[in-house]
Design an enzyme around this catalytic site. Structure first.
Site, PDB file in Angstrom:
ATOM      1  N   ASP A   1       0.831  -1.205   0.000  1.00  8.71           N
ATOM      2  CA  ASP A   1       0.000   0.000   0.000  1.00  8.71           C
ATOM      3  C   ASP A   1       0.873   1.267   0.000  1.00  8.71           C
ATOM      4  O   ASP A   1       0.595   2.220  -0.725  1.00  8.71           O
ATOM      5  CB  ASP A   1      -0.920  -0.030   1.242  1.00  8.71           C
TER       6      ASP A   1
ATOM      7  N   LYS B   1       1.275   4.419  -2.947  1.00 14.47           N
ATOM      8  CA  LYS B   1       1.303   5.870  -2.689  1.00 14.47           C
ATOM      9  C   LYS B   1       2.592   6.477  -3.242  1.00 14.47           C
ATOM     10  O   LYS B   1       2.594   7.554  -3.823  1.00 14.47           O
ATOM     11  CB  LYS B   1       1.196   6.137  -1.175  1.00 14.47           C
TER      12      LYS B   1
HETATM   13  N1  LIG Z   1     -10.246   3.829   5.012  1.00 16.91           N
HETATM   14  C1  LIG Z   1      -9.292   4.756   4.945  1.00 16.91           C
HETATM   15  O1  LIG Z   1      -8.839   5.313   5.934  1.00 16.91           O
HETATM   16  C2  LIG Z   1      -8.773   5.168   3.582  1.00 16.91           C
HETATM   17  C3  LIG Z   1      -7.901   6.272   3.480  1.00 16.91           C
HETATM   18  C4  LIG Z   1      -7.464   6.669   2.205  1.00 16.91           C
HETATM   19  C5  LIG Z   1      -7.834   5.922   1.092  1.00 16.91           C
HETATM   20  N2  LIG Z   1      -8.633   4.824   1.244  1.00 16.91           N
HETATM   21  C6  LIG Z   1      -9.008   4.050   0.066  1.00 16.91           C
HETATM   22  O2  LIG Z   1     -10.398   4.216  -0.153  1.00 16.91           O
HETATM   23  C7  LIG Z   1     -10.937   3.017  -0.703  1.00 16.91           C
HETATM   24  C8  LIG Z   1     -12.113   2.547   0.145  1.00 16.91           C
HETATM   25  O3  LIG Z   1     -11.681   2.221   1.435  1.00 16.91           O
HETATM   26  P1  LIG Z   1     -12.703   1.544   2.466  1.00 16.91           P
HETATM   27  O4  LIG Z   1     -12.001   1.490   3.738  1.00 16.91           O
HETATM   28  O5  LIG Z   1     -14.025   2.206   2.367  1.00 16.91           O
HETATM   29  O6  LIG Z   1     -12.819   0.066   1.822  1.00 16.91           O
HETATM   30  P2  LIG Z   1     -14.001  -0.980   1.993  1.00 16.91           P
HETATM   31  O7  LIG Z   1     -14.744  -0.742   3.263  1.00 16.91           O
HETATM   32  O8  LIG Z   1     -13.420  -2.318   1.708  1.00 16.91           O
HETATM   33  O9  LIG Z   1     -15.025  -0.600   0.820  1.00 16.91           O
HETATM   34  C9  LIG Z   1     -14.792  -0.889  -0.521  1.00 16.91           C
HETATM   35  C10 LIG Z   1     -16.160  -1.003  -1.199  1.00 16.91           C
HETATM   36  O10 LIG Z   1     -15.943  -1.122  -2.603  1.00 16.91           O
HETATM   37  C11 LIG Z   1     -16.880  -2.058  -3.119  1.00 16.91           C
HETATM   38  N3  LIG Z   1     -16.389  -2.585  -4.384  1.00 16.91           N
HETATM   39  C12 LIG Z   1     -15.370  -3.454  -4.605  1.00 16.91           C
HETATM   40  N4  LIG Z   1     -15.204  -3.653  -5.921  1.00 16.91           N
HETATM   41  C13 LIG Z   1     -16.135  -2.883  -6.545  1.00 16.91           C
HETATM   42  C14 LIG Z   1     -16.460  -2.638  -7.900  1.00 16.91           C
HETATM   43  N5  LIG Z   1     -15.781  -3.224  -8.897  1.00 16.91           N
HETATM   44  N6  LIG Z   1     -17.481  -1.776  -8.178  1.00 16.91           N
HETATM   45  C15 LIG Z   1     -18.181  -1.186  -7.193  1.00 16.91           C
HETATM   46  N7  LIG Z   1     -17.911  -1.373  -5.874  1.00 16.91           N
HETATM   47  C16 LIG Z   1     -16.902  -2.203  -5.561  1.00 16.91           C
HETATM   48  C17 LIG Z   1     -17.003  -3.104  -2.021  1.00 16.91           C
HETATM   49  O11 LIG Z   1     -18.232  -3.738  -2.185  1.00 16.91           O
HETATM   50  P3  LIG Z   1     -18.412  -5.346  -2.032  1.00 16.91           P
HETATM   51  O12 LIG Z   1     -18.525  -5.541  -0.559  1.00 16.91           O
HETATM   52  O13 LIG Z   1     -19.649  -5.618  -2.780  1.00 16.91           O
HETATM   53  O14 LIG Z   1     -17.173  -5.973  -2.630  1.00 16.91           O
HETATM   54  C18 LIG Z   1     -16.949  -2.226  -0.763  1.00 16.91           C
HETATM   55  O15 LIG Z   1     -18.248  -1.802  -0.388  1.00 16.91           O
HETATM   56  C19 LIG Z   1      -9.778   2.020  -0.769  1.00 16.91           C
HETATM   57  O16 LIG Z   1      -9.237   2.022  -2.061  1.00 16.91           O
HETATM   58  C20 LIG Z   1      -8.781   2.553   0.242  1.00 16.91           C
HETATM   59  O17 LIG Z   1      -7.446   2.209  -0.057  1.00 16.91           O
HETATM   60  C21 LIG Z   1      -9.123   4.451   2.449  1.00 16.91           C
END
Ligand SMILES: NC(=O)c1ccc[n+]([C@@H]2O[C@H](COP(=O)([O-])OP(=O)(O)OC[C@H]3O[C@@H](n4cnc5c(N)ncnc54)[C@H](OP(=O)(O)O)[C@@H]3O)[C@@H](O)[C@H]2O)c1
Length: 344
Positions: free
Chosen positions: A207, A211
């Site tokens: 990860d 970045k």
């Molecule tokens: N959390 C943080 O602090 C943070 C900070 C900076 C950046 N980010 C980035 O932001 C993104 C989201 O993070 P998160 O923590 O919210 O992750 P998460 O809880 O795993 O959520 C990801 C979502 O994306 C959906 N998904 C997966 N493949 C998909 C597709 N092809 N089309 C549509 N939806 C899809 C998943 O649905 P299903 O359950 O149906 O698979 C899930 O609901 C990641 O890339 C992460 O690296 C996160």
């Protein structure tokens, strides 16, 4: 009142926080920005809803629904002006993002993967003018991307970027510095939800590597994922284990980390997982730093990014703060959306 249509992929932690933030602040957004953010589509990997006229709050609250509309159809049919938001963690969204940009839409990402695949893909997404925004891909809500963009756009010469980009690895480094064993630090980080279910996602440095790749490419380097030298925090032989086996075997690494931190402390140093981008070289590794240095004084899961430039040479520019969390990330994504709202 300008209506700006939203198609949103990935209603997970960040996605849910963003939907809530937009709905709760709809009135203020209308008053202060003269814009009506109109949700037309919401998608997870197995469910999706779309209506080109937009949904009511009540309909949005019912998501996820049984409906399985394809996100591709939504991008085909949504009227301009629109924003495609990608808060998935998927590496399969690139074709949709490209399609949205080709159609004249805007794209906002918190998902790093579309920018951290091939360099060709990175360049393609940037080839549609200023319609791509991804502030939260590095440092979450911290203003890292826009700072780098401003430095570059105003003719500064960015020679080096150093960063502690991982809250999880920051927590583990701080913890072993405080005398906790490596295995126990990983267990605690996992229990507190800092690591992915499989901690190797974090401990492999992948990860942080993504970045690093994004920043290096923004600096103009033609780098591919394999060009980033990443030090894993566990032996490669552990890659073959199941998550359970991995967790059972990390105690074997305790002695090595105990020795490393003891040696570092003897000389008033400590250990931090640092990304370095400089002179066409990108490295991500566990590094010895002075305890009283910028990185050495970093505690817990905070992130720190240091820009060394022609203008900021004697005293480099430092950005520090929480670099993860669904609320700060969602707010950063909304910040990108509001940047778009100002120019549409
Ligand atoms: N959390 C943080 O602090 C943070 C900070 C900076 C950046 N980010 C980035 O932001 C993104 C989201 O993070 P998160 O923590 O919210 O992750 P998460 O809880 O795993 O959520 C990801 C979502 O994306 C959906 N998904 C997966 N493949 C998909 C597709 N092809 N089309 C549509 N939806 C899809 C998943 O649905 P299903 O359950 O149906 O698979 C899930 O609901 C990641 O890339 C992460 O690296 C996160």
């Amino acid at each position: 009142m300008r209506k700006i249509n939203l198609i949103h992929l990935g209603i997970g932690n960040v996605g849910k926080a963003l939907v809530r933030m937009i709905l709760e602040n709809r009135k203020e957004l209308k008053e202060h920005f003269g814009a009506d953010l109109n949700y037309c589509g919401l998608f997870n990997s197995k469910s999706g809803i779309f209506d080109r006229r937009g949904f009511s709050i009540k309909q949005l609250k019912q998501f996820p629904a049984d409906s399985r509309v394809e996100a591709k159809l939504a991008v085909d049919e949504v009227p301009l002006p629109f924003i495609l938001i990608d808060t998935t963690a998927s590496d399969k969204t690139f074709p949709l993002l490209e399609k949205a940009l080709q159609k004249g839409g805007y794209v906002v990402l918190s998902n790093k993967r579309p920018l951290a695949g091939s360099n060709e893909q990175f360049k393609k997404l940037h080839s549609f003018g200023n319609r791509l925004f991804y502030e939260t891909t590095v440092g979450a809500g911290l203003p890292v991307i826009r700072t780098l963009k401003t430095l570059l756009a105003t003719g500064d010469d960015v020679s080096e970027i150093y960063g502690c980009f991982s809250g999880t690895l920051g927590f583990i480094c701080s913890s072993i510095e405080d005398g906790v064993s490596f295995s126990e630090s990983v267990r605690q980080a996992r229990k507190m939800g800092y690591t992915e279910f499989d901690p190797r996602e974090d401990l492999s440095g992948a990860d942080v590597g993504r970045k690093t790749l994004i920043l290096a490419r923004m600096m103009g380097m033609d780098v591919e994922p394999d060009d980033i030298k990443i030090q894993k925090l566990y032996p490669t032989s552990y890659d073959g284990y199941t998550v359970e086996q991995f967790m059972q075997n990390i105690d074997k690494l305790d002695k090595e980390y105990q020795d490393k931190i003891r040696k570092a402390k003897k000389r008033e140093n400590t250990l931090r997982f640092i990304a370095k981008i400089s002179q066409n070289i990108c490295k991500v590794r566990l590094t010895k730093v002075a305890q009283n240095s910028n990185f050495g004084s970093l505690k817990g899961p905070d992130n720190m990014i240091i820009f060394k430039t022609k203008r900021y040479s004697d005293r480099p520019m430092v950005i520090k703060g929480p670099g993860a969390g669904s609320e700060v990330t969602a707010a950063g994504v909304l910040g990108d959306i509001l940047t778009i709202v100002r120019v549409v």
